[in-house]
Design an enzyme around this catalytic site. Structure first.
Site, PDB file in Angstrom:
ATOM      1  N   GLY A   1       2.105   5.147  -0.602  1.00 45.60           N
ATOM      2  CA  GLY A   1       3.220   4.893   0.298  1.00 45.60           C
ATOM      3  C   GLY A   1       4.496   4.595  -0.468  1.00 45.60           C
ATOM      4  N   CYS A   2       5.624   4.646   0.243  1.00 43.97           N
ATOM      5  CA  CYS A   2       6.922   4.483  -0.424  1.00 43.97           C
ATOM      6  C   CYS A   2       7.136   3.053  -0.914  1.00 43.97           C
ATOM      7  CB  CYS A   2       8.054   4.941   0.491  1.00 43.97           C
ATOM      8  SG  CYS A   2       8.028   4.216   2.151  1.00 43.97           S
ATOM      9  N   PHE A   3       6.987   2.060  -0.027  1.00 40.69           N
ATOM     10  CA  PHE A   3       7.096   0.675  -0.478  1.00 40.69           C
ATOM     11  C   PHE A   3       6.008   0.366  -1.504  1.00 40.69           C
ATOM     12  CE2 PHE A   3       9.742  -1.111   3.164  1.00 40.69           C
ATOM     13  CZ  PHE A   3      10.720  -1.634   2.340  1.00 40.69           C
ATOM     14  N   ALA A   4       4.800   0.905  -1.277  1.00 41.00           N
ATOM     15  CA  ALA A   4       3.702   0.668  -2.213  1.00 41.00           C
ATOM     16  C   ALA A   4       4.058   1.170  -3.604  1.00 41.00           C
ATOM     17  CB  ALA A   4       2.437   1.347  -1.713  1.00 41.00           C
TER      18      ALA A   4
ATOM     19  N   ALA B   1       7.140   1.540  -4.974  1.00 36.44           N
ATOM     20  CA  ALA B   1       8.172   0.703  -5.583  1.00 36.44           C
ATOM     21  C   ALA B   1       7.618  -0.638  -6.044  1.00 36.44           C
ATOM     22  CB  ALA B   1       9.318   0.487  -4.593  1.00 36.44           C
TER      23      ALA B   1
END
Length: 324
Positions: free
Chosen positions: A135-138, A140
């Site tokens: 995932g995107c937040f994951a 970062a």
């Protein structure tokens, strides 16, 4: 001369699908065989992704074909597994899923989905037939904390992160209306974001102890990008921490450690992640920035395809940030 491989995309009308088409149109080793969309079949791709007018005459289709080497799934969360079960996919096709269906449990009737965070799984991804894109937040947050996890330095972490409107997907909803989003910031899914389990699973595998991550995500009044800040205690000096990070990422293709402050504009429209660290007393803050649609989604998927095909990971991903 490299023979181009054929690519199929399922769910190609959304933000990640559109970003993937843009990247693959400029990739030297691939050719898009089809871009499947249930709602836009027979329409030109540029009718939906209007920036591609003049770039391609590709049309959306509703017909799947096994005459491809790599299949990208850009479907809403929880739909990839259903789509795979309802379609006869040749076992010779490599699959990269950009949804969350296989991130925690990679079991698949034809094999196993490998978690596609190349910064720790590069060698496994090279041998994989099926990859679950993080995932995107994951992405970062994990990139911000991996070096500390490797040194067994994680315990309790407090993270805040802000994401652009494209993180909510293309389907219109109250919190993505311009009139609501502009000049506004709000918290959402406080301490309950769906990416926390995959983050903790990765970090705990390295840290060898439980990691307590308290994450508060925010919606930002901008289009794209993610900025996260993770706070934790450590007895190490700032110089020692930088040494850990610079050693961990010294040969990385896309992750860079900056001793100067970082700004989101430095990574938007690129596959890069930048990291900056600050320390006051026994508290450190690790900042990380990515483009949620590229390093956080479609660019990372292309990077994983490159690894799976035995190509240079940077192929087709030499992108410039829009600094102004």
């Amino acid at each position: 001369m490299q023979t181009k491989i054929k690519i199929g995309i399922i769910g190609s009308a959304g933000y990640t699908g559109g970003e993937l088409i843009r990247l693959l149109l400029n990739h030297p080793n691939v050719e898009i065989a089809f871009a499947l969309s249930r709602n836009h079949a027979n329409k030109p791709v540029y009718d939906i992704h209007t920036d591609l007018f003049g770039e391609t005459n590709l049309q959306f289709t509703n017909d799947y074909s096994n005459a491809i080497e790599v299949l990208f799934l850009c479907l809403p969360h929880k739909e990839s597994k259903i789509w795979i079960e309802n379609n006869a996919i040749s076992n010779t096709i490599k699959i990269i899923d950009l949804g969350n269906d296989f991130r925690l449990d990679g079991n698949f009737s034809q094999g196993e989905f490998i978690y596609g965070l190349s910064e720790i799984n590069e060698e496994i991804i090279k041998k994989a037939n099926y990859v679950a894109n993080p995932g995107c937040f994951a992405t970062a947050i994990q990139l911000a904390l991996l070096p500390l996890a490797k040194e067994k330095l994680l315990n309790k972490v407090y993270t805040t992160g802000i994401t652009g409107a494209t993180g909510a997907g293309q389907q219109l909803q109250p919190t993505s209306h311009f009139s609501w989003r502009t000049n506004n910031i709000s918290a959402y899914k406080t301490l309950n974001h769906q990416h926390v389990p995959e983050i903790c699973k990765t970090l705990e595998n390295l840290n060898k102890e439980k990691v307590q991550l308290e994450f508060v995500p925010w919606r930002g009044d901008f289009t794209r990008g993610i900025f996260t800040s993770s706070t934790l205690e450590t007895y190490l000096s700032l110089e020692s921490i930088y040494a850990i990070y610079e050693t961990f990422y010294k040969d990385n293709h896309f992750v860079f450690v900056s001793r100067n402050t970082i700004d989101l504009k430095q990574v938007v429209n690129t596959n890069k992640c930048l990291i900056h660290i600050e320390k006051q007393g026994e508290q450190i803050v690790v900042h990380s920035i990515i483009d949620n649609l590229i390093k956080g989604a479609s660019g990372q998927a292309v990077q994983n395809m490159n690894l799976m095909m035995g190509w240079n990971p940077k192929l087709g991903l030499k992108l410039k940030a829009s600094a102004f």
